[in-house]
Design a protein around this motif. Structure first.
Motif, PDB file in Angstrom:
ATOM      1  N   GLU A  27      -5.728   6.755   7.504  1.00 38.70           N
ATOM      2  CA  GLU A  27      -5.022   5.791   8.673  1.00 38.70           C
ATOM      3  C   GLU A  27      -6.398   5.091   9.077  1.00 38.70           C
ATOM      4  O   GLU A  27      -6.018   3.795   9.487  1.00 38.70           O
ATOM      5  CB  GLU A  27      -4.332   6.658   9.769  1.00 38.70           C
ATOM      6  N   ARG A  28      -7.349   5.627   9.110  1.00 42.53           N
ATOM      7  CA  ARG A  28      -8.556   4.776   9.770  1.00 42.53           C
ATOM      8  C   ARG A  28      -8.781   3.701   8.709  1.00 42.53           C
ATOM      9  O   ARG A  28      -9.244   2.518   9.315  1.00 42.53           O
ATOM     10  CB  ARG A  28      -9.990   5.554   9.906  1.00 42.53           C
ATOM     11  N   LEU A  30      -6.596   2.132   6.552  1.00 43.70           N
ATOM     12  CA  LEU A  30      -5.711   1.269   6.861  1.00 43.70           C
ATOM     13  C   LEU A  30      -5.363   0.360   7.932  1.00 43.70           C
ATOM     14  O   LEU A  30      -5.376  -0.676   8.025  1.00 43.70           O
ATOM     15  CB  LEU A  30      -3.979   1.972   6.807  1.00 43.70           C
ATOM     16  N   ASP A  31      -6.149   0.915   9.229  1.00 44.88           N
ATOM     17  CA  ASP A  31      -6.044   0.435  10.443  1.00 44.88           C
ATOM     18  C   ASP A  31      -7.415  -0.815  10.187  1.00 44.88           C
ATOM     19  O   ASP A  31      -7.173  -1.666  10.752  1.00 44.88           O
ATOM     20  CB  ASP A  31      -6.447   1.193  11.633  1.00 44.88           C
ATOM     21  N   ARG A  32      -8.084  -0.413   9.578  1.00 44.83           N
ATOM     22  CA  ARG A  32      -9.403  -1.253   9.409  1.00 44.83           C
ATOM     23  C   ARG A  32      -9.053  -2.395   8.351  1.00 44.83           C
ATOM     24  O   ARG A  32      -9.527  -3.504   8.620  1.00 44.83           O
ATOM     25  CB  ARG A  32     -10.565  -0.481   8.933  1.00 44.83           C
ATOM     26  N   GLU A  34      -6.156  -3.784   8.415  1.00 44.54           N
ATOM     27  CA  GLU A  34      -5.563  -4.696   9.131  1.00 44.54           C
ATOM     28  C   GLU A  34      -6.126  -5.380  10.072  1.00 44.54           C
ATOM     29  O   GLU A  34      -6.323  -6.724  10.121  1.00 44.54           O
ATOM     30  CB  GLU A  34      -4.269  -3.923   9.923  1.00 44.54           C
ATOM     31  N   ALA A  35      -7.441  -4.718  10.714  1.00 46.10           N
ATOM     32  CA  ALA A  35      -8.417  -5.511  11.706  1.00 46.10           C
ATOM     33  C   ALA A  35      -9.152  -6.455  10.749  1.00 46.10           C
ATOM     34  O   ALA A  35      -9.317  -7.611  11.436  1.00 46.10           O
ATOM     35  CB  ALA A  35      -9.320  -4.369  12.349  1.00 46.10           C
ATOM     36  N   LEU A 154      -0.642   0.412   2.444  1.00 45.85           N
ATOM     37  CA  LEU A 154      -0.772  -0.663   3.384  1.00 45.85           C
ATOM     38  C   LEU A 154       0.300  -1.382   3.233  1.00 45.85           C
ATOM     39  O   LEU A 154       0.919  -2.006   4.321  1.00 45.85           O
ATOM     40  CB  LEU A 154      -1.915  -1.380   3.220  1.00 45.85           C
ATOM     41  N   ARG A 157       3.568   0.143   4.895  1.00 43.03           N
ATOM     42  CA  ARG A 157       3.197   0.521   6.116  1.00 43.03           C
ATOM     43  C   ARG A 157       3.620  -0.926   7.105  1.00 43.03           C
ATOM     44  O   ARG A 157       4.105  -0.758   8.161  1.00 43.03           O
ATOM     45  CB  ARG A 157       1.941   0.956   6.328  1.00 43.03           C
ATOM     46  N   ARG A 158       3.122  -2.038   6.481  1.00 39.46           N
ATOM     47  CA  ARG A 158       3.367  -3.397   7.177  1.00 39.46           C
ATOM     48  C   ARG A 158       4.904  -3.462   7.183  1.00 39.46           C
ATOM     49  O   ARG A 158       5.348  -4.220   7.971  1.00 39.46           O
ATOM     50  CB  ARG A 158       2.682  -4.500   6.472  1.00 39.46           C
TER      51      ARG A 158
END
Length: 320
Positions: A27-28, A30-32, A34-35, A154, A157-158
């Motif tokens: 998850e980290r 995937l979050d990165r 997106e960032a 990813l 998830r989007r």
């Protein structure tokens, strides 16, 4: 493998497989991703997080999407990229793979992106490094393709958010597919409970295959796709299978190709995915591949951001 892939404080050291990686690590990343999409303005603005770093692409098999997206990911982060020319290297003179790696390490390279026909090659390289370089598996035999699994996660998830409510079918050459293995690993870790695998008997995993133990196996694609939220179609791995594994491409398409009629059996709005390259009208019909429910080109775009995130995790320190 977890001790090889993770540092003592739980950060990525190498990326060889998604099997066993903690959900928090996935998850980290995937979050990165997106960032980085946001910070780079969808890739239009370069970032300099990896300025001064050197990445070497070691591709012993052909690749369009993976190799190009690793190139773009590294360059957009400011790294120097070297595409190692296997055919013009000393490997053709008999130099061993590990001697080649140690030679490149001596030139102070920071990361090796490795694609190889033999399962386990990236792990072998990672275990024999003599430096602090990291290894990223870009696909090894039928074992794993972790960045493909991450970009597929990813992409889903989007669109869907909550993985626990999803029913996902993976259809095609499961037995030989590193993508299937990595997709199953990441989707199961993220909470998908209804994972279905569909293929002719000859292309399903062998009985008792541990990594597919929690999946439901189907031979009939009409049954497998019914009520699904997402369908991940796979390329026939002709280079890895016996010639007689399928009777003909036309017969395969009739039984296992994703057509509009089959897609109608899934939930309304069922998402369509394929890692590419596509064998059109063998694995998937033209109108479905190019249709409104297809995420195939979104997968390609997301691949750059997923790989940027992995490179940043491995080489760039903590996220801002």
């Amino acid at each position: 493998m977890q001790n090889l892939q993770l540092t003592s404080d739980g950060r990525l050291r190498h990326l060889i497989t998604l099997a066993g990686l903690p959900r928090a690590v996935i998850e980290r990343v995937l979050d990165r991703a997106e960032a980085m999409r946001r910070d780079s303005r969808d890739g239009a603005r370069p970032l300099d997080l990896l300025a001064g770093r050197t990445l070497i692409n070691l591709f012993f098999e052909p690749s369009t999407r993976t190799r190009t997206s690793f190139d773009l990911a590294a360059q957009r982060l400011g790294a120097l990229v070297i595409n190692f020319d296997i055919e013009r290297s000393s490997t053709v003179k008999g130099e061993s793979l590990l001697d080649t790696i140690h030679t490149l390490e001596a030139m102070h390279c920071d990361a090796f992106v490795v694609r190889h026909k033999e399962s386990g090659t990236p792990e072998t390289i990672a275990r024999h490094l003599r430096s602090h370089a990291c290894v990223l598996n870009a696909g090894d035999g039928s074992h794993a393709h972790p960045t493909q699994g991450l970009l597929d996660a990813l992409t889903l998830r989007r669109r869907v958010g909550d993985f626990s409510r999803l029913s996902v079918v993976v259809c095609g050459d499961i037995r030989h597919s590193r993508v299937a293995r990595s997709d199953v690993d990441v989707l199961r870790t993220l909470g998908v409970r209804d994972l279905r695998l569909c293929a002719p008997p000859e292309l399903l995993p062998a009985p008792g295959t541990a990594e597919f133990a929690q999946c439901t196996l189907f031979h009939n694609f009409d049954d497998a796709v019914a009520g699904c939220d997402a369908a991940i179609m796979l390329r026939l791995q002709k280079e890895r299978m016996e010639a007689a594994a399928i009777p003909s491409e036309a017969d395969y398409f009739a039984r296992y190709g994703l057509t509009a009629a089959r897609l109608a059996r899934a939930k309304p709005g069922c998402l369509v995915m394929h890692p590419g390259p596509i064998n059109r009208n063998v694995e998937i019909a033209d109108d479905v591949a190019d249709g409104a429910q297809s995420l195939i080109l979104e997968q390609v775009a997301n691949g750059v951001f997923a790989r940027m995130a992995v490179l940043a995790e491995l080489l760039g320190g903590s996220a801002a």
